[in-house]
Scaffold this motif. Structure first.
Motif, PDB file in Angstrom:
ATOM      1  N   ASP A  50       0.812  -1.218   0.000  1.00  0.00           N
ATOM      2  CA  ASP A  50       0.000   0.000   0.000  1.00  0.00           C
ATOM      3  C   ASP A  50       0.842   1.263   0.000  1.00  0.00           C
ATOM      4  OD1 ASP A  50       0.743  -0.778   2.680  1.00  0.00           O
ATOM      5  OD2 ASP A  50      -0.547   0.837   3.402  1.00  0.00           O
ATOM      6  N   MET A  51       2.099   1.163   0.421  1.00  0.00           N
ATOM      7  CA  MET A  51       3.002   2.315   0.426  1.00  0.00           C
ATOM      8  C   MET A  51       4.050   2.207  -0.683  1.00  0.00           C
ATOM      9  SD  MET A  51       2.053   4.273   2.971  1.00  0.00           S
ATOM     10  CE  MET A  51       1.177   4.223   4.546  1.00  0.00           C
ATOM     11  N   LEU A  52       4.513   0.998  -0.957  1.00  0.00           N
ATOM     12  CA  LEU A  52       5.579   0.798  -1.942  1.00  0.00           C
ATOM     13  C   LEU A  52       5.125   1.065  -3.366  1.00  0.00           C
ATOM     14  CD1 LEU A  52       8.165  -2.086  -1.898  1.00  0.00           C
ATOM     15  CD2 LEU A  52       6.928  -1.582  -4.007  1.00  0.00           C
ATOM     16  N   ILE A  53       3.999   0.488  -3.753  1.00  0.00           N
ATOM     17  CA  ILE A  53       3.546   0.641  -5.139  1.00  0.00           C
ATOM     18  C   ILE A  53       3.193   2.089  -5.478  1.00  0.00           C
ATOM     19  CG2 ILE A  53       1.767  -0.010  -6.818  1.00  0.00           C
ATOM     20  CD1 ILE A  53       3.928  -2.115  -6.392  1.00  0.00           C
ATOM     21  N   PRO A  54       2.471   2.824  -4.649  1.00  0.00           N
ATOM     22  CA  PRO A  54       2.196   4.232  -4.992  1.00  0.00           C
ATOM     23  C   PRO A  54       3.462   5.072  -5.150  1.00  0.00           C
ATOM     24  CG  PRO A  54       0.684   3.499  -3.304  1.00  0.00           C
ATOM     25  CD  PRO A  54       1.711   2.416  -3.447  1.00  0.00           C
ATOM     26  N   THR A  55       4.532   4.697  -4.449  1.00  0.00           N
ATOM     27  CA  THR A  55       5.789   5.430  -4.580  1.00  0.00           C
ATOM     28  C   THR A  55       6.455   5.142  -5.917  1.00  0.00           C
ATOM     29  OG1 THR A  55       6.131   5.386  -2.183  1.00  0.00           O
ATOM     30  CG2 THR A  55       8.062   5.830  -3.559  1.00  0.00           C
ATOM     31  N   LEU A  56       6.495   3.870  -6.297  1.00  0.00           N
ATOM     32  CA  LEU A  56       7.192   3.484  -7.524  1.00  0.00           C
ATOM     33  C   LEU A  56       6.310   3.539  -8.768  1.00  0.00           C
ATOM     34  CD1 LEU A  56       9.312   0.447  -6.240  1.00  0.00           C
ATOM     35  CD2 LEU A  56       9.998   2.840  -6.505  1.00  0.00           C
ATOM     36  N   ASP A  61      -4.058   1.954  -9.759  1.00  0.00           N
ATOM     37  CA  ASP A  61      -5.189   2.140  -8.859  1.00  0.00           C
ATOM     38  C   ASP A  61      -5.154   1.081  -7.744  1.00  0.00           C
ATOM     39  OD1 ASP A  61      -6.300  -0.266  -9.880  1.00  0.00           O
ATOM     40  OD2 ASP A  61      -7.527   0.818 -11.341  1.00  0.00           O
ATOM     41  N   GLU A  62      -6.107   1.146  -6.850  1.00  0.00           N
ATOM     42  CA  GLU A  62      -6.093   0.272  -5.680  1.00  0.00           C
ATOM     43  C   GLU A  62      -6.155  -1.204  -6.057  1.00  0.00           C
ATOM     44  OE1 GLU A  62      -8.558  -0.333  -1.474  1.00  0.00           O
ATOM     45  OE2 GLU A  62      -8.806   1.504  -2.646  1.00  0.00           O
ATOM     46  N   ALA A  63      -6.969  -1.533  -7.042  1.00  0.00           N
ATOM     47  CA  ALA A  63      -7.089  -2.927  -7.461  1.00  0.00           C
ATOM     48  C   ALA A  63      -5.777  -3.429  -8.062  1.00  0.00           C
ATOM     49  CB  ALA A  63      -8.227  -3.085  -8.472  1.00  0.00           C
ATOM     50  N   GLU A  64      -5.123  -2.586  -8.849  1.00  0.00           N
ATOM     51  CA  GLU A  64      -3.844  -2.967  -9.451  1.00  0.00           C
ATOM     52  C   GLU A  64      -2.769  -3.104  -8.377  1.00  0.00           C
ATOM     53  OE1 GLU A  64      -3.874  -0.978 -13.875  1.00  0.00           O
ATOM     54  OE2 GLU A  64      -3.873   0.397 -12.151  1.00  0.00           O
ATOM     55  N   GLN A  65      -2.790  -2.216  -7.401  1.00  0.00           N
ATOM     56  CA  GLN A  65      -1.839  -2.318  -6.291  1.00  0.00           C
ATOM     57  C   GLN A  65      -2.009  -3.643  -5.558  1.00  0.00           C
ATOM     58  OE1 GLN A  65      -2.113   1.090  -3.670  1.00  0.00           O
ATOM     59  NE2 GLN A  65      -2.323   2.492  -5.401  1.00  0.00           N
ATOM     60  N   SER A 131       2.199 -10.935  18.595  1.00  0.00           N
ATOM     61  CA  SER A 131       2.776 -10.591  17.292  1.00  0.00           C
ATOM     62  C   SER A 131       1.722  -9.926  16.419  1.00  0.00           C
ATOM     63  CB  SER A 131       3.317 -11.843  16.597  1.00  0.00           C
ATOM     64  OG  SER A 131       2.268 -12.791  16.408  1.00  0.00           O
ATOM     65  N   THR A 132       2.189  -9.314  15.344  1.00  0.00           N
ATOM     66  CA  THR A 132       1.283  -8.703  14.368  1.00  0.00           C
ATOM     67  C   THR A 132       1.631  -9.192  12.969  1.00  0.00           C
ATOM     68  OG1 THR A 132       2.705  -6.784  13.928  1.00  0.00           O
ATOM     69  CG2 THR A 132       1.137  -6.596  15.767  1.00  0.00           C
ATOM     70  N   THR A 133       0.656  -9.072  12.079  1.00  0.00           N
ATOM     71  CA  THR A 133       0.868  -9.358  10.660  1.00  0.00           C
ATOM     72  C   THR A 133       0.150  -8.294   9.841  1.00  0.00           C
ATOM     73  OG1 THR A 133      -1.130 -10.687  10.276  1.00  0.00           O
ATOM     74  CG2 THR A 133       0.792 -11.831  11.201  1.00  0.00           C
ATOM     75  N   SER A 134       0.293  -8.388   8.544  1.00  0.00           N
ATOM     76  CA  SER A 134      -0.372  -7.432   7.653  1.00  0.00           C
ATOM     77  C   SER A 134      -1.885  -7.490   7.789  1.00  0.00           C
ATOM     78  CB  SER A 134       0.030  -7.713   6.201  1.00  0.00           C
ATOM     79  OG  SER A 134      -0.277  -9.054   5.835  1.00  0.00           O
ATOM     80  N   ASP A 135      -2.415  -8.610   8.247  1.00  0.00           N
ATOM     81  CA  ASP A 135      -3.864  -8.746   8.415  1.00  0.00           C
ATOM     82  C   ASP A 135      -4.410  -7.879   9.547  1.00  0.00           C
ATOM     83  OD1 ASP A 135      -3.957 -10.621   6.379  1.00  0.00           O
ATOM     84  OD2 ASP A 135      -3.742 -12.324   7.741  1.00  0.00           O
ATOM     85  N   ASP A 136      -3.533  -7.403  10.417  1.00  0.00           N
ATOM     86  CA  ASP A 136      -3.969  -6.639  11.583  1.00  0.00           C
ATOM     87  C   ASP A 136      -4.184  -5.158  11.305  1.00  0.00           C
ATOM     88  OD1 ASP A 136      -3.946  -8.726  13.569  1.00  0.00           O
ATOM     89  OD2 ASP A 136      -1.757  -8.681  13.475  1.00  0.00           O
ATOM     90  N   VAL A 137      -3.717  -4.667  10.145  1.00  0.00           N
ATOM     91  CA  VAL A 137      -3.724  -3.219   9.908  1.00  0.00           C
ATOM     92  C   VAL A 137      -4.215  -2.882   8.508  1.00  0.00           C
ATOM     93  CG1 VAL A 137      -1.844  -2.842  11.543  1.00  0.00           C
ATOM     94  CG2 VAL A 137      -1.316  -3.208   9.130  1.00  0.00           C
ATOM     95  N   GLU A 138      -4.653  -1.643   8.356  1.00  0.00           N
ATOM     96  CA  GLU A 138      -5.031  -1.134   7.040  1.00  0.00           C
ATOM     97  C   GLU A 138      -3.849  -0.512   6.323  1.00  0.00           C
ATOM     98  OE1 GLU A 138      -8.373   1.454   7.078  1.00  0.00           O
ATOM     99  OE2 GLU A 138      -9.676   0.050   8.137  1.00  0.00           O
ATOM    100  N   ASN A 139      -2.954   0.104   7.088  1.00  0.00           N
ATOM    101  CA  ASN A 139      -1.823   0.819   6.503  1.00  0.00           C
ATOM    102  C   ASN A 139      -0.508   0.289   7.058  1.00  0.00           C
ATOM    103  OD1 ASN A 139      -3.476   2.874   5.078  1.00  0.00           O
ATOM    104  ND2 ASN A 139      -4.018   3.468   7.162  1.00  0.00           N
ATOM    105  N   SER A 140       0.448   0.072   6.159  1.00  0.00           N
ATOM    106  CA  SER A 140       1.746  -0.455   6.568  1.00  0.00           C
ATOM    107  C   SER A 140       2.694   0.680   6.956  1.00  0.00           C
ATOM    108  CB  SER A 140       2.354  -1.291   5.433  1.00  0.00           C
ATOM    109  OG  SER A 140       2.656  -0.479   4.308  1.00  0.00           O
TER     110      SER A 140
END
Length: 250
Positions: A50-56, A61-65, A131-140
């Motif tokens: 969610d942060m890497l693709i918009p930068t590069l 769009d969101e679906a492509e990300q 512990s946490t994983t990507s499933d726990d959050v909306e934003n990395s």
């Protein structure tokens, strides 16, 4: 204030996986005809899709990300995760922290499946409080979500024993400026390790309160480190503690 818990990042901090994540992303980018040098991709490692693709690739769009993120996850799992090795001293550091009565938290935005793999690779299941994983959050990272959730989960675990914890009573160990930034947004100090191959000035600028070459160096200096000799965090980082300078990614 005494440190009650250490929130450990995993990729690039406890396990040597950053270069393999670069390789997995490069596989994905080649498949869509996008070209980046390894350094450009590496400089975004530590962020989620969610942060890497918009930068590069800001035109996606969101679906492509999301599709690119899934492709990266598949590439990493199928081609690279079995090549990941734990860093020397990683398990011993977690054991020392745990045996010293300080809670061990794995605050990662890796997938749940990757986390399970790393728990076995490091052999630390019996040491980890939560512990946490990507499933726990909306934003990395560098959003504050991962560490906010980690602190919340830890609070619930300690609450069952009638204990409490605040941001000033935990510290993060991470390898990227995104770890440091995310922690500071929660009022948490960060010890940075150079094993992620980010330059010192970038880690300093993000606000790291200490720099070590890797977790083995942190283990060797544990008693004098901010984990034991706790620091306060506010708008400005505490005086920087350093060991031997590390190398830049190449």
């Amino acid at each position: 204030m005494a440190v009650k818990a250490v929130l450990f990042d995993i990729d690039g901090t406890l396990v040597d996986s950053n270069d393999l994540h670069v390789a997995a992303w490069q596989d994905v980018f080649r498949d869509i005809g996008a070209a980046f040098d390894d350094q450009t991709v590496h400089d975004q490692i530590g962020k989620g899709t969610d942060m890497l693709i918009p930068t590069l690739l800001p035109d996606k769009d969101e679906a492509e990300q999301e599709a690119l993120g899934k492709a990266h996850g598949t590439a990493f799992k199928d081609r690279y995760i079995d090549q990941v090795k734990s860093f020397a001293g990683a398990r011993d550091l977690l054991a020392r922290v745990h045996d010293g009565g300080i809670k061990v938290v794995l605050a990662s935005s890796a997938s749940g499946e990757d986390l399970e793999h790393y728990l076995d690779l490091l052999d630390v299941r019996d040491m980890v409080a939560t512990s946490t994983t990507s499933d726990d959050v909306e934003n990395s990272k560098p959003a504050p979500d991962i560490f906010a959730v980690a602190l919340e989960k830890l609070g619930k675990t300690l609450g069952e024993k009638g204990e409490t914890v605040t941001a000033s009573e935990v510290i993060v160990v991470g390898d990227t400026p995104y770890d440091v930034e995310a922690a500071r947004k929660n009022g948490i100090a960060t010890i940075a390790v150079r094993s992620g191959k980010f330059p010192d000035d970038v880690l300093r600028a993000a606000g790291a309160v200490a720099l070590y070459d890797d977790v083995a160096a942190l283990l060797a200096d544990l008693e004098a480190s901010p984990i034991i000799a706790a620091v306060e965090t506010d708008a400005e980082p505490a005086p920087l503690r350093e060991d031997v300078p590390g190398d830049r990614y190449d």
